[in-house]
Design a protein around this motif. Structure first.
Motif, mmCIF file in Angstrom:
data_model
loop_
_atom_site.group_PDB
_atom_site.id
_atom_site.type_symbol
_atom_site.label_atom_id
_atom_site.label_comp_id
_atom_site.label_asym_id
_atom_site.label_seq_id
_atom_site.Cartn_x
_atom_site.Cartn_y
_atom_site.Cartn_z
ATOM 1 N N GLY A 176 0.818 -1.218 0.000
ATOM 2 C CA GLY A 176 0.000 0.000 0.000
ATOM 3 C C GLY A 176 0.845 1.258 0.000
ATOM 4 O O GLY A 176 0.550 2.229 -0.711
ATOM 5 N N VAL A 177 1.910 1.262 0.810
ATOM 6 C CA VAL A 177 2.825 2.416 0.834
ATOM 7 C C VAL A 177 3.467 2.600 -0.534
ATOM 8 O O VAL A 177 3.566 3.727 -1.046
ATOM 9 C CB VAL A 177 3.907 2.209 1.915
ATOM 10 N N PHE A 178 3.877 1.487 -1.138
ATOM 11 C CA PHE A 178 4.545 1.547 -2.429
ATOM 12 C C PHE A 178 3.627 2.108 -3.518
ATOM 13 O O PHE A 178 4.040 2.954 -4.326
ATOM 14 C CB PHE A 178 5.025 0.146 -2.823
ATOM 15 N N VAL A 179 2.380 1.672 -3.544
ATOM 16 C CA VAL A 179 1.439 2.146 -4.574
ATOM 17 C C VAL A 179 1.193 3.642 -4.431
ATOM 18 O O VAL A 179 1.213 4.396 -5.427
ATOM 19 C CB VAL A 179 0.116 1.358 -4.505
ATOM 20 N N ASP A 180 0.953 4.107 -3.188
ATOM 21 C CA ASP A 180 0.716 5.544 -2.995
ATOM 22 C C ASP A 180 1.962 6.366 -3.331
ATOM 23 O O ASP A 180 1.868 7.461 -3.903
ATOM 24 C CB ASP A 180 0.283 5.811 -1.554
ATOM 25 N N TRP A 181 3.158 5.841 -2.982
ATOM 26 C CA TRP A 181 4.393 6.541 -3.344
ATOM 27 C C TRP A 181 4.530 6.607 -4.865
ATOM 28 O O TRP A 181 4.904 7.646 -5.417
ATOM 29 C CB TRP A 181 5.583 5.806 -2.742
ATOM 30 N N TRP A 182 4.238 5.504 -5.549
ATOM 31 C CA TRP A 182 4.345 5.478 -7.010
ATOM 32 C C TRP A 182 3.396 6.503 -7.628
ATOM 33 O O TRP A 182 3.753 7.191 -8.598
ATOM 34 C CB TRP A 182 4.022 4.065 -7.508
ATOM 35 N N ARG A 183 2.188 6.610 -7.087
ATOM 36 C CA ARG A 183 1.222 7.565 -7.622
ATOM 37 C C ARG A 183 1.716 8.996 -7.486
ATOM 38 O O ARG A 183 1.474 9.833 -8.354
ATOM 39 C CB ARG A 183 -0.120 7.406 -6.893
ATOM 40 N N GLU A 184 2.389 9.292 -6.377
ATOM 41 C CA GLU A 184 2.925 10.635 -6.191
ATOM 42 C C GLU A 184 4.072 10.924 -7.155
ATOM 43 O O GLU A 184 4.216 12.049 -7.638
ATOM 44 C CB GLU A 184 3.401 10.811 -4.748
ATOM 45 N N GLN A 185 4.871 9.889 -7.440
ATOM 46 C CA GLN A 185 6.034 10.082 -8.289
ATOM 47 C C GLN A 185 5.684 10.076 -9.772
ATOM 48 O O GLN A 185 6.313 10.784 -10.562
ATOM 49 C CB GLN A 185 7.082 8.990 -8.007
ATOM 50 N N ALA A 186 4.689 9.251 -10.132
ATOM 51 C CA ALA A 186 4.335 9.110 -11.552
ATOM 52 C C ALA A 186 2.826 8.948 -11.678
ATOM 53 O O ALA A 186 2.306 7.839 -11.816
ATOM 54 C CB ALA A 186 5.058 7.914 -12.172
ATOM 55 N N ALA A 187 2.114 10.048 -11.561
ATOM 56 C CA ALA A 187 0.652 10.021 -11.616
ATOM 57 C C ALA A 187 0.172 9.419 -12.940
ATOM 58 O O ALA A 187 0.742 9.668 -14.003
ATOM 59 C CB ALA A 187 0.097 11.438 -11.459
ATOM 60 N N GLY A 188 -0.881 8.611 -12.850
ATOM 61 C CA GLY A 188 -1.464 8.010 -14.042
ATOM 62 C C GLY A 188 -0.808 6.724 -14.483
ATOM 63 O O GLY A 188 -1.176 6.166 -15.521
ATOM 64 N N THR A 189 0.181 6.243 -13.727
ATOM 65 C CA THR A 189 0.874 5.004 -14.115
ATOM 66 C C THR A 189 0.812 3.952 -13.005
ATOM 67 O O THR A 189 1.678 3.100 -12.904
ATOM 68 C CB THR A 189 2.350 5.288 -14.457
ATOM 69 N N SER A 190 -0.227 4.003 -12.174
ATOM 70 C CA SER A 190 -0.293 3.103 -11.020
ATOM 71 C C SER A 190 -0.411 1.638 -11.427
ATOM 72 O O SER A 190 -0.072 0.747 -10.639
ATOM 73 C CB SER A 190 -1.464 3.484 -10.117
ATOM 74 N N LEU A 191 -0.865 1.350 -12.665
ATOM 75 C CA LEU A 191 -0.948 -0.043 -13.103
ATOM 76 C C LEU A 191 0.425 -0.720 -13.088
ATOM 77 O O LEU A 191 0.541 -1.920 -12.823
ATOM 78 C CB LEU A 191 -1.557 -0.126 -14.500
ATOM 79 N N ALA A 193 2.757 -0.110 -10.919
ATOM 80 C CA ALA A 193 3.055 -0.428 -9.523
ATOM 81 C C ALA A 193 2.416 -1.762 -9.142
ATOM 82 O O ALA A 193 3.048 -2.609 -8.487
ATOM 83 C CB ALA A 193 2.543 0.688 -8.614
ATOM 84 N N TYR A 194 1.169 -1.955 -9.556
ATOM 85 C CA TYR A 194 0.502 -3.227 -9.257
ATOM 86 C C TYR A 194 1.206 -4.386 -9.963
ATOM 87 O O TYR A 194 1.324 -5.485 -9.405
ATOM 88 C CB TYR A 194 -0.961 -3.163 -9.681
ATOM 89 N N ALA A 195 1.681 -4.147 -11.182
ATOM 90 C CA ALA A 195 2.381 -5.202 -11.917
ATOM 91 C C ALA A 195 3.649 -5.639 -11.186
ATOM 92 O O ALA A 195 3.981 -6.832 -11.154
ATOM 93 C CB ALA A 195 2.717 -4.726 -13.326
ATOM 94 N N LEU A 196 4.359 -4.689 -10.581
ATOM 95 C CA LEU A 196 5.551 -5.041 -9.818
ATOM 96 C C LEU A 196 5.192 -5.862 -8.575
ATOM 97 O O LEU A 196 5.901 -6.810 -8.218
ATOM 98 C CB LEU A 196 6.305 -3.774 -9.418
ATOM 99 N N LEU A 197 4.085 -5.511 -7.918
ATOM 100 C CA LEU A 197 3.640 -6.300 -6.770
ATOM 101 C C LEU A 197 3.267 -7.716 -7.205
ATOM 102 O O LEU A 197 3.584 -8.699 -6.515
ATOM 103 C CB LEU A 197 2.452 -5.625 -6.094
ATOM 104 N N PHE A 198 2.596 -7.830 -8.353
ATOM 105 C CA PHE A 198 2.226 -9.152 -8.869
ATOM 106 C C PHE A 198 3.478 -9.988 -9.169
ATOM 107 O O PHE A 198 3.487 -11.205 -8.977
ATOM 108 C CB PHE A 198 1.390 -9.008 -10.139
#
Length: 500
Positions: A176-191, A193-198
């Motif tokens: 959860g921390v990673f996804v929110d951090w990713w959104r702040e760093q690169a808005a619109g590319t959160s998919l 972030a989920y792919a890396l978690l997968f």
């Protein structure tokens, strides 16, 4: 070691396992459980829901995604015959685990290559992965039945789940921390972030397959000749097991009518962030961890049925409480109420999932466990497939409808109105799930399990072990009795003679 040697080793079985082999097998089963739960924490829950919403999923699509795992269990029917024709259960399980987990590669590549294919692309690969996983269920359940001593089932699987949660908990929170951090760093590319978690989840899954491959395997006992129908007819002729199947089907329907939509409810209706949702998920996991060992010990000491009957009403109360989190809109008590809901849910699920599986294993005779457990899985799969699909349809139907109770007060100088109750969309679905769950408990009351202990005894011992210092905080004895209602009350009603 050459590939040929590895394959031959997968086909070795033993007529009798030595005590050290049993202990080693239990350790490896536990290791696989840890890896599997770590994989599930990264490839499911709020992450999969948010990923699906990110590629345009509707309520019905979310229901369809939740139904996939159950729909795929129909493959267990032909898989039963595979186990009978090829009684090497470890080899079947490893082949299934490897192929099902590698199918996630195509989901991981979605943001890079297939994002324009929409939800259907996600559905088809999840379905394939689920089918391959379910194909191993008869072999895996039968292997567990022969590998883990019956009198240790509660402790072994409680410890397996406990350690799995200890790994899954920080992974969920970190995700959860990673996804929110990713959104702040690169808005619109959160998919991405989920792919890396997968991807990380896939690594854990492959490690779990290695643990399964190293399991010792006792030779499978023969269950007699006969075709598929004859194999499934045996548990159906068992009246007690039929009653257990009715409970499993009804309970699965109640749970899966509501739970697939909790994450979407928090993300959409309540407007929480992914991090907030994962924190609440962790809260539920902590509560689950706290009670797992307690419920496992009580199930072994008394009965699984009594533990379920003590925990299931709490779970249903948590379902009903969801309807108050957004009345009329998110309010100052929304977060505290969500925390309470997740604590109660985590505590209750610790005493429901394992005991249900234990009852199924205890009621299944040696040599026929794969048929009994498969039929239980299919009973749950049928209702579990229908429930989230119906839940999605009902959520969309009630989205344009609302039921409200408003309390008003007026005097010559003032007029006040307070929204006491407001139900809309998923709120109706949650309450319907509660009603079905209460009916499911009436089916459980008819199941016979060795150990005649009521849920009151189980709950009081759990209270003694966990919250004894707080017992005197309430002077209202009736409050404590509320948690003891369903099963013993239903059994007393059943035992009462009917008037002529």
């Amino acid at each position: 070691m050459r590939l040929r040697d590895v394959l031959l080793a997968m086909l070795r079985t033993s007529d009798r396992l030595a005590p050290e082999d049993v202990r080693r097998g239990i350790r490896l089963v536990t290791a696989d459980g840890v890896c599997s739960m770590a994989m599930s924490s990264l490839q499911g829950g709020p992450f999969l829901t948010a990923f699906a919403l990110g590629i345009g999923a509707s309520n019905y699509d979310l229901g369809l995604l939740a139904a996939i795992g159950f729909l795929s269990q129909a493959v267990q029917l032909p898989a039963l015959m595979i186990v009978r024709a090829f009684p090497y259960r470890r080899a079947i399980t490893v082949a299934s685990a490897l192929t099902s987990r590698l199918a996630w590669i195509f989901i991981i590549l979605t943001p890079v290559l297939f994002v324009d294919r929409g939800v259907l692309w996600l559905v088809q690969w999840l379905f394939l992965s689920a089918v391959l996983t379910s194909a191993a269920a008869p072999a895996w359940n039968s292997l567990l039945r022969d590998l883990v001593p019956t009198d240790q089932l509660g402790r072994v699987f409680a410890r397996r789940t406990l350690l799995g949660n200890l790994v899954a908990l920080p992974l969920t929170l970190a995700g959860g921390v990673f996804v929110d951090w990713w959104r702040e760093q690169a808005a619109g590319t959160s998919l991405y972030a989920y792919a890396l978690l997968f991807t990380l989840g896939l690594a854990f899954g492959l490690a779990g397959a290695v643990a399964i491959a190293r399991l010792p395997e006792p030779r499978m006992a023969t269950a007699g000749e006969g075709g598929l129908l004859a194999l499934l007819a045996r548990p159906l002729r068992d009246g007690n097991y039929r009653r257990f199947l009715a409970f499993v089907g009804a309970w699965n329907f109640a749970v899966n009518l509501a739970t697939p939509f909790f994450a979407a409810y928090m993300l959409r209706r309540l407007g929480l962030s992914v991090f907030a949702v994962t924190v609440l998920t962790v809260v539920a996991q902590v509560a689950n961890l706290w009670f797992l060992r307690i419920w496992g010990q009580l199930a072994d000491r008394y009965s699984n049925k009594a533990v379920i009957a003590a925990c299931a009403p709490l779970y249903l109360l948590a379902f009903a409480a969801w309807t108050f989190t957004g009345i009329p809109d998110p309010h100052v008590l929304t977060i505290p109420l969500l925390v309470v809901i997740h604590v109660v849910s985590g505590m209750a699920t610790a005493g429901i999932g394992l005991p249900i599986g234990n009852i199924g294993l205890k009621l299944a005779p040696a040599g026929a466990a794969h048929a009994y457990i498969t039929l239980a899985g299919l009973a749950g799969a049928a209702s579990g497939t229908l429930a989230p699909l119906l839940g999605g349809v009902l959520a969309d139907f009630f989205a344009a409808r609302e039921f409200a109770l408003v309390l008003s007060w007026s005097d010559p100088a003032h007029a006040f109105q307070v929204s006491a109750l407001r139900l809309q969309a998923l709120d109706f679905v949650f309450l319907i799930a509660v009603a079905v769950g209460v009916w499911a408990l009436s089916r459980l009351a008819r199941v016979h399990e060795e150990g005649r202990i009521t849920e009151r005894t189980v709950m009081e011992e759990a209270i003694d072990q966990v919250v004894l210092p707080f017992r005197t905080m309430s002077t209202v004895e009736g409050i404590r009795r509320l948690t003891f209602f369903p099963l013993s009350a239903l059994e007393r009603l059943r035992s009462r003679p009917r008037p002529p």
